[in-house]
Design a protein around this motif. Structure first.
Motif, PDB file in Angstrom:
ATOM      1  N   ALA A   3       0.841  -1.203   0.000  1.00 22.58           N
ATOM      2  CA  ALA A   3       0.000   0.000   0.000  1.00 22.58           C
ATOM      3  C   ALA A   3       0.871   1.246   0.000  1.00 22.58           C
ATOM      4  O   ALA A   3       0.412   2.335  -0.336  1.00 22.58           O
ATOM      5  N   ARG A   4       2.166   1.063   0.399  1.00 26.09           N
ATOM      6  CA  ARG A   4       3.021   2.241   0.504  1.00 26.09           C
ATOM      7  C   ARG A   4       3.641   2.611  -0.843  1.00 26.09           C
ATOM      8  O   ARG A   4       4.202   3.692  -0.998  1.00 26.09           O
ATOM      9  N   ALA A   5       3.567   1.676  -1.793  1.00 25.98           N
ATOM     10  CA  ALA A   5       4.125   1.978  -3.105  1.00 25.98           C
ATOM     11  C   ALA A   5       3.454   3.246  -3.615  1.00 25.98           C
ATOM     12  O   ALA A   5       2.238   3.397  -3.542  1.00 25.98           O
ATOM     13  N   GLY A   6       4.228   4.160  -4.111  1.00 33.17           N
ATOM     14  CA  GLY A   6       3.642   5.391  -4.623  1.00 33.17           C
ATOM     15  C   GLY A   6       3.654   6.530  -3.615  1.00 33.17           C
ATOM     16  O   GLY A   6       3.394   7.667  -3.980  1.00 33.17           O
ATOM     17  N   LEU A  28      12.441  10.069   4.000  1.00 38.22           N
ATOM     18  CA  LEU A  28      11.455   9.054   4.327  1.00 38.22           C
ATOM     19  C   LEU A  28      10.301   9.131   3.333  1.00 38.22           C
ATOM     20  O   LEU A  28      10.186  10.090   2.572  1.00 38.22           O
ATOM     21  N   HIS A  29       9.454   8.106   3.357  1.00 36.10           N
ATOM     22  CA  HIS A  29       8.256   8.115   2.527  1.00 36.10           C
ATOM     23  C   HIS A  29       7.046   8.364   3.420  1.00 36.10           C
ATOM     24  O   HIS A  29       6.981   7.848   4.539  1.00 36.10           O
TER      25      HIS A  29
ATOM     26  N   ARG B 102      12.581   0.533  -1.041  1.00 34.15           N
ATOM     27  CA  ARG B 102      12.592  -0.173   0.242  1.00 34.15           C
ATOM     28  C   ARG B 102      11.515  -1.233   0.355  1.00 34.15           C
ATOM     29  O   ARG B 102      11.692  -2.230   1.052  1.00 34.15           O
ATOM     30  N   THR B 103      10.399  -1.040  -0.350  1.00 40.75           N
ATOM     31  CA  THR B 103       9.375  -2.079  -0.349  1.00 40.75           C
ATOM     32  C   THR B 103       9.932  -3.349  -1.001  1.00 40.75           C
ATOM     33  O   THR B 103       9.729  -4.464  -0.513  1.00 40.75           O
ATOM     34  N   ALA B 304      -2.927  -0.623   7.909  1.00 40.81           N
ATOM     35  CA  ALA B 304      -2.574   0.688   8.466  1.00 40.81           C
ATOM     36  C   ALA B 304      -2.025   1.601   7.365  1.00 40.81           C
ATOM     37  O   ALA B 304      -2.330   2.798   7.315  1.00 40.81           O
ATOM     38  N   LEU B 305      -1.225   1.020   6.467  1.00 39.30           N
ATOM     39  CA  LEU B 305      -0.694   1.798   5.353  1.00 39.30           C
ATOM     40  C   LEU B 305      -1.824   2.213   4.410  1.00 39.30           C
ATOM     41  O   LEU B 305      -1.866   3.346   3.925  1.00 39.30           O
ATOM     42  N   GLU B 306      -2.736   1.262   4.182  1.00 41.65           N
ATOM     43  CA  GLU B 306      -3.880   1.582   3.320  1.00 41.65           C
ATOM     44  C   GLU B 306      -4.715   2.707   3.933  1.00 41.65           C
ATOM     45  O   GLU B 306      -5.163   3.618   3.234  1.00 41.65           O
TER      46      GLU B 306
END
Lengths: 96, 319
Positions: A3-6, A28-29, B102-103, B304-306
């Motif tokens: 979900a953090r992509a982007g 950081l992202h 990093r992902t 949580a990221l979503e």
């Protein structure tokens, strides 16, 4: 796919104490500006390293390119007279 | 009239010369400089492996967070485990300046395509292990990391400076914890000795294989991303630790350990390199558990990221 992509990359700058400039400490992202500030606090100031944080989206920064290093900084290279050490002053002149 | 920028294909030899000269002069390579592909690849692997070690390294001690014997010890341990997360973040940030994502690095860790320090595949059986990890494991990490503050790659060197400042707290809290236990009951002293017996040899293995079996070291030294050989760092660690063990009143579990009066350095017994190979290749006591937990953290916390993404979207749309 995370979900953090982007999530955009933010560069983080911290003012160590009043009277000092903000200094780049890392990146950081984060999903938005506000959450970037909060994350920056947790990652970069766990020991009172700062009194103020700036976050800037990395894609908003315009930089000189290292490839252009010579021509970019050449104009100041031959102007040694801009430095105080260029001038010879007798050692016995006080306060100068 | 400014000269045109150097072309990475046409001018590669000239760029290589500039790179070599920068490294030789002990100046730093910065993210947008030209660098040899091998340098970039080796650094990404080195920094990622280091970052993964910090992140996985939260687990052995994290196991004691809810069982710490006092509020003070719990607060200290929590701060330390949080630092390890922070160190991981500094390092992933440095890896990203080389074009890594990093992902993707996290996925590689979980899939077993990238490694982390062998030391975190050992279990923490008693609270004395928390102290011994701070003293020995963080002590060994300091030996490894202090020279890396002079890494030729700027972002990595700067991350290491931050990390080293914080590691000092880690080592001291561990040693203080052990001093307190050694001043306690016979049972507590026995716990400390037992923990030292179990962690001593794995701590020596943290420095990696012997120099005779470390094929990439020479290139990494030439690039300025490794500053001392594995055996030299291991020797420094032993010399540093022996007097600390004496002060503490524990026995290091090596009958061959002795001061060589001629060199002023300590001789020590043979290391079980087969054990290191086994643990690195996935067959240590806790490898499967560590990775399973990291995988669960990624998958179970994805919501949580979503949620953060959804909040940012909604918030951005409104303003």
């Amino acid at each position: 796919m995370s979900a953090r992509a982007g999530w955009p990359l933010y560069e983080v700058f911290v003012r160590g104490k009043r009277g000092l400039n903000h200094v780049h400490v890392g990146s950081l992202h984060a999903p938005d500006d506000e959450m970037a500030v909060h994350a920056a606090r947790d990652v970069y100031t766990r020991r009172n390293e700062g009194v103020s944080i700036w976050v800037v989206r990395a894609d908003a920064i315009t930089a000189s390119s290292p490839d252009e290093k010579d021509p970019m900084f050449a104009p100041s290279g031959d102007k040694v007279y801009r430095h105080p050490t260029f001038y010879d002053i007798p050692a016995d002149v006080p306060h100068i | 009239m400014p000269a045109p920028p150097l072309d990475p294909v046409v001018d590669e030899a000239r760029l290589q010369e500039l790179f070599d000269a920068t490294v030789a002069a002990e100046r730093r390579i910065e993210p947008r400089d030209w660098m040899p592909e091998g340098y970039r690849r080796t650094l990404v692997r080195q920094i990622a492996q280091h970052a993964h070690s910090e992140i996985i390294g939260m687990q052995p001690e994290g196991d004691w967070l809810l069982r710490a014997p006092s509020l003070r010890r719990k607060a200290v341990l929590l701060a330390k485990v949080q630092d390890e997360a922070g160190h991981g973040m500094y390092l992933y940030s440095a890896a990203e300046t080389l074009g890594a994502d990093r992902t993707d690095l996290t996925d590689r860790l979980i899939d077993g395509r990238q490694k982390y320090s062998s030391i975190f595949n050992y279990p923490t059986l008693t609270f004395a292990d928390v102290g011994v990890i701070g003293w020995l494991v963080d002590g060994a990490a300091i030996c490894n990391q202090v020279p890396l503050c002079r890494s030729s790659y700027g972002p990595y060197a700067r991350a290491m400076i931050r990390v080293c400042k914080e590691e000092s707290f880690h080592q001291r809290q561990g040693y203080e914890l052990l001093l307190t236990m050694m001043g306690g009951t016979d049972e507590q002293r026995a716990m400390v000795q037992d923990a030292v017996d179990r962690w001593w040899w794995p701590s020596l293995m943290m420095f990696g294989p012997p120099d005779t079996d470390s094929p990439n070291s020479a290139q990494s030294m030439a690039w300025g991303i490794k500053r001392h050989s594995n055996d030299e760092l291991r020797q420094r660690f032993v010399d540093m630790t022996v007097p600390q063990a004496e002060f503490l009143g524990v026995r290091l579990p090596d009958p061959d350990l002795a001061l060589d009066p001629e060199t002023g350095r300590h001789r020590f017994g043979p290391i079980d390199w087969d054990e290191l190979k086994r643990v690195i290749s996935g067959d240590g006591p806790c490898n499967a558990e560590r990775i399973a937990r990291r995988r669960a953290a990624r998958d179970d916390n994805a919501w949580a990221l979503e949620a953060a993404s959804a909040y940012a979207q909604k918030h951005g749309a409104r303003s």
